[in-house]
Design an enzyme around this catalytic site. Structure first.
Site, short mmCIF file in Angstrom:
data_model
loop_
_atom_site.label_atom_id
_atom_site.label_comp_id
_atom_site.label_asym_id
_atom_site.label_seq_id
_atom_site.Cartn_x
_atom_site.Cartn_y
_atom_site.Cartn_z
N PRO A 253 -1.64 3.07 -4.23
CG PRO A 253 0.31 4.32 -4.01
CD PRO A 253 -1.17 4.42 -4.08
CB ILE A 254 -2.01 -1.85 -1.80
CG1 ILE A 254 -3.30 -1.09 -2.11
CG2 ILE A 254 -2.19 -2.76 -0.59
CD1 ILE A 254 -4.45 -1.98 -2.54
#
Length: 98
Positions: free
Chosen positions: A34-35
């Site tokens: 996840p970013i």
């Protein structure tokens, strides 16, 4: 952990990749990293920014049941002269009498 299969469904356009909308082709827990991208006005202390990065990382890991080490948080500081609302910059809003 179940693995995604390379089978195609009628909605998939790429033969090498499963259709993301098909539950059968998705693993229970994603292994993708996840970013989060956060933009804030410049001027906060390093301590405050460090706390933000840590808290956001923990929240994402907890919410997505993802390993903390897989979470990426990008923090971009924007100069007050480059951040505007209604055509008025933050720098202008913070001037006395504004």
């Amino acid at each position: 952990m179940p693995q995604a299969t390379a089978s195609r469904c009628a909605t998939s356009t790429w033969a090498a990749f499963p259709c993301a909308s098909c539950p059968a082709s998705r693993p229970e827990r994603s292994t993708a990293m996840p970013i989060a991208m956060i933009h804030i006005a410049a001027g906060r202390s390093e301590e405050t920014k460090r706390a933000l990065l840590s808290n956001v990382t923990e929240a994402i890991a907890r919410s997505l049941d993802a390993p903390v080490a897989s979470v990426r948080v990008l923090l971009q500081e924007v100069p007050e002269t480059h951040w505007a609302s209604g055509g008025v910059t933050l720098a202008e809003r913070r001037q006395p009498g504004a």
